[in-house]
Scaffold this motif. Structure first.
Motif, PDB file in Angstrom:
ATOM      1  N   ASN A 133      -6.065   6.497   7.566  1.00  0.00           N
ATOM      2  CA  ASN A 133      -6.688   5.212   7.265  1.00  0.00           C
ATOM      3  C   ASN A 133      -6.315   4.219   8.357  1.00  0.00           C
ATOM      4  N   ASP A 182      -7.319   6.490  -0.285  1.00  0.00           N
ATOM      5  CA  ASP A 182      -7.984   6.186   0.984  1.00  0.00           C
ATOM      6  C   ASP A 182      -7.401   4.976   1.713  1.00  0.00           C
ATOM      7  N   ASP A 183      -6.754   4.066   0.985  1.00  0.00           N
ATOM      8  CA  ASP A 183      -6.309   2.818   1.598  1.00  0.00           C
ATOM      9  C   ASP A 183      -4.843   2.844   2.021  1.00  0.00           C
ATOM     10  N   ARG A 185       0.841  -1.205   0.000  1.00  0.00           N
ATOM     11  CA  ARG A 185       0.000   0.000   0.000  1.00  0.00           C
ATOM     12  C   ARG A 185       0.874   1.252   0.000  1.00  0.00           C
TER      13      ARG A 185
END
Length: 665
Positions: free
Chosen positions: A387, A331-332, A57
């Motif tokens: 997040n 967002d992640d 990520r």
């Protein structure tokens, strides 16, 4: 997308493997907060890198100061050579914020020096976040300050591809609205130039000295090239490219007109409010200053202190949080907060300090109330935007522990070294006891640290031990960086045996020769003798197999009790692991230069970069910029002379003379 891939000759060792697995699993199942409780020397940075590789990520790593951030940036660059690792810190070399001191009727205008290299790296960070997902951004807490709106920043980008029809005049206007400057003579970062059917654009976010060349046949784009600005060589042919704005604070013309109308409305309301309160001087001052700014915005698209109008420009409601670097992440994303016991409180403190300074400016008619909206995030706003967070520290606070769904301990050092033995001794007779301990260390060619509570005590103790024929020096805040490096080097090489200071916990201090630490006044209540500080101090002796820490105190404080308990727990776990795996702890053996030279190299490199930027960009007709360049050249000349590089020193002397002869001193 490219996958995150750690490139390293090492594999996880000790309890790194279990920490990586547990924290990666926690992230993938959606845990909002987790904590990595890793002791000094256990390889927390490597663990962080492997977690990123596991979860795949985009990642934000926050640290509490530039020095540690730069160190982390270098390490992550080496771990992820095939991915985008970016650096986002404050771009001010010098910053004096705008302020008003009511008691003295003193207005202080904003004054700053912007580091162009860091500005480029900040723009590179947001550019990477817009274009790819394999991005790691190492940042300081400055990442919670207001930045340009990501949707506007992205919306104003210009796409160019081979075969498209391009109106040169409209294209030039688009670049100007994105805060590029036209300069048909010299192509520099943030500039573009047009010569016939050739357009060259040098985006400020490019990591290397490369720019784009767009070749037209009438109005058709026939070629797009990436080329080196210095030697003009072509680095590649492209079918298409995207140009992003040259600054974070950019606004389309139609939104700018709406914004100036909102500013005008707020100005009229505020002027009436001040007049009704009998503040005629403040009302006229505000009207004059703000009207000038509105005219500048309408004519030039910008004005000095434009950030104070970020609320009206973005159309935010009063009190709504500003866009920050966090808003550029998808967002992640994963956030890791390094040295969380210091970084998290710093994040929480930013908002109030900023607001109190602006209150006076607004009360006395220097700024509109909307200036409050140019601010850092509040702690609650920061948490809401996050997040998932992994706190990384050797000493997590109760707040982080309470938030976390799991606290994963990383207590085993790859070297097998244990946390030191900790003893409590009475303060009566402490000098004789310290002298005896230090003498034993000298006979074994080992070193000692002594921590006091005040500068005066550090200086007096240095004099006392010197009279006893010990080789002693002290460090405190008045010792500059280079002298600090030399003192630490002297300690490591044995030129001195004892180092005395108030706070010797500074990042980067790695002294494997130190086997004894004395903590004076260990039972006093305060920051320097808190549980966290005591545990951090104890960790300084964990680089030596014979490490011992003695706390001198008249009674056992709660902080001392907690620190001793924590150290005992760690030592028991480490001893059990070593016994199970047949490991014999050995003192770390590192060359002196390996540990201490980096700080000096970084300082020299930064000075060199800043000098080159000054040479290139200083306006010699501006006395302030000319004096700054001469000062930098003089410092470099002296440094060359000290290194016996006399030819280079003479060349710099001639440069200084030429500047003074042509432009004045």
């Amino acid at each position: 997308m490219k996958k995150f891939e750690v490139v390293s000759p090492f594999e996880p060792s000790g309890d790194q493997g279990q920490a990586i697995e547990k924290l990666a699993e926690g992230f993938l199942r959606g845990d909002k907060f987790q904590t990595l409780k890793g002791v000094t020397g256990s390889g927390k940075t490597f663990t962080m890198a492997k977690i990123i590789e596991k979860v795949q990520r985009p990642t934000l790593i926050i640290s509490h100061n530039k020095t540690l951030s730069a160190q982390l940036y270098r390490e992550f660059k080496s771990f992820f050579p095939n991915n985008a690792v970016e650096y986002f810190v404050s771009y001010y070399d010098y910053y004096q914020p705008e302020a008003y001191v009511a008691a003295r009727d003193l207005y202080i205008e904003k004054d700053c020096d912007i580091n162009r290299e860091i500005d480029q790296m900040r723009l590179a960070a947001t550019y990477s976040l817009m274009e790819r997902r394999d991005v790691i951004v190492v940042a300081t807490v400055s990442c919670i300050y207001g930045l340009g709106m990501p949707d506007v920043y992205k919306g104003m980008r210009v796409h160019v591809e081979v075969g498209q029809t391009l109106d040169i005049k409209k294209f030039a206007n688009s670049l100007i609205s994105m805060q590029y400057n036209r300069n048909d003579n010299v192509l520099e970062r943030g500039n573009f130039r047009i010569k016939g059917d050739v357009i060259e654009v040098f985006p400020p976010y490019m990591e290397t000295d490369e720019a784009y060349r767009i070749l037209l046949d009438w109005e058709e784009v026939v070629r797009i090239q990436r080329f080196n600005v210095l030697d003009r060589s072509v680095a590649g042919e492209l079918e298409e490219t995207v140009l992003y704005p040259a600054k974070h604070f950019v606004v389309p013309q139609d939104k700018l007109i709406e914004a100036t109308n909102r500013i005008q409305v707020e100005l009229d309301e505020r002027v009436e409010e001040l007049r009704a309160a009998g503040k005629m001087l403040e009302a006229e001052r505000l009207k004059t200053r703000t009207t000038y700014d509105i005219e500048m915005l309408r004519e030039m698209g910008t004005c000095p202190g434009i950030e104070n109008y970020s609320g009206p420009i973005s159309g935010r409601a009063r009190g709504e949080p500003p866009a920050t670097l966090l808003h550029y992440f998808p967002d992640d994303f994963l956030c890791m907060i390094d040295e969380a016991h210091v970084s998290v409180p710093q994040i929480g403190a930013m908002y109030e300090g900023d607001r109190s300074r602006k209150q006076n400016l607004i009360d006395f008619g220097f700024r509109l109330p909307s200036a409050f909206d140019n601010r850092p995030l509040k702690k609650a706003e920061f948490d809401a935007k996050m997040n998932q967070i992994i706190y990384v520290t050797a000493t997590p606070r109760p707040e982080e522990i309470k938030q976390s769904t799991q606290v994963v301990e990383q207590l085993i050092r790859p070297t097998g070294l244990l946390d030191p033995i900790v003893e409590i001794r009475p303060s009566e007779g402490q000098m004789e006891d310290i002298y005896k301990e230090v003498r034993e260390r000298i006979e074994r060619h080992e070193r000692s640290l002594i921590l006091t509570l005040t500068k005066k005590m550090a200086e007096d103790l240095t004099q006392y031990l010197t009279e006893l024929k010990l080789k002693v020096k002290y460090i405190h805040s008045e010792i500059d960086t280079f002298e600090r490096v030399e003192i630490l080097k002297s300690l490591r090489t044995g030129e001195i045996d004892v180092l005395i200071g108030i706070n010797l916990l500074r990042e980067g201090i790695d002294l494997p020769e130190v086997s004894f630490i004395a903590i004076l006044d260990a039972d006093k209540i305060g920051f320097l003798r808190s549980e966290t500080s005591l545990i951090q101090i104890i960790g300084r002796a964990a680089r030596n197999a014979e490490g011992k820490v003695v706390m001198y105190a008249d009674h056992m404080s709660p902080a001392m009790e907690a620190a001793v308990k924590e150290t005992k727990h760690r030592r028991e776990v480490q001893e059990a692991y070593n016994k199970e795996h047949g490991i014999t702890p050995k003192t770390i053996s590192k060359a002196v230069e390996d540990i201490l030279i980096h700080e000096k190299q970084d300082a020299d490199a930064n000075a060199s970069i800043q000098l080159e930027v000054l040479k290139k960009e200083a306006n010699l007709f501006n006395p302030k910029e000319r004096h700054k360049l001469i000062k930098a050249l003089t410092a470099e000349m002296s440094a060359c002379a000290d290194r016996m590089e006399y030819e280079q020193a003479a060349a710099l002397r001639d440069q200084i003379r030429d500047i003074e002869a042509q432009y004045g001193k």
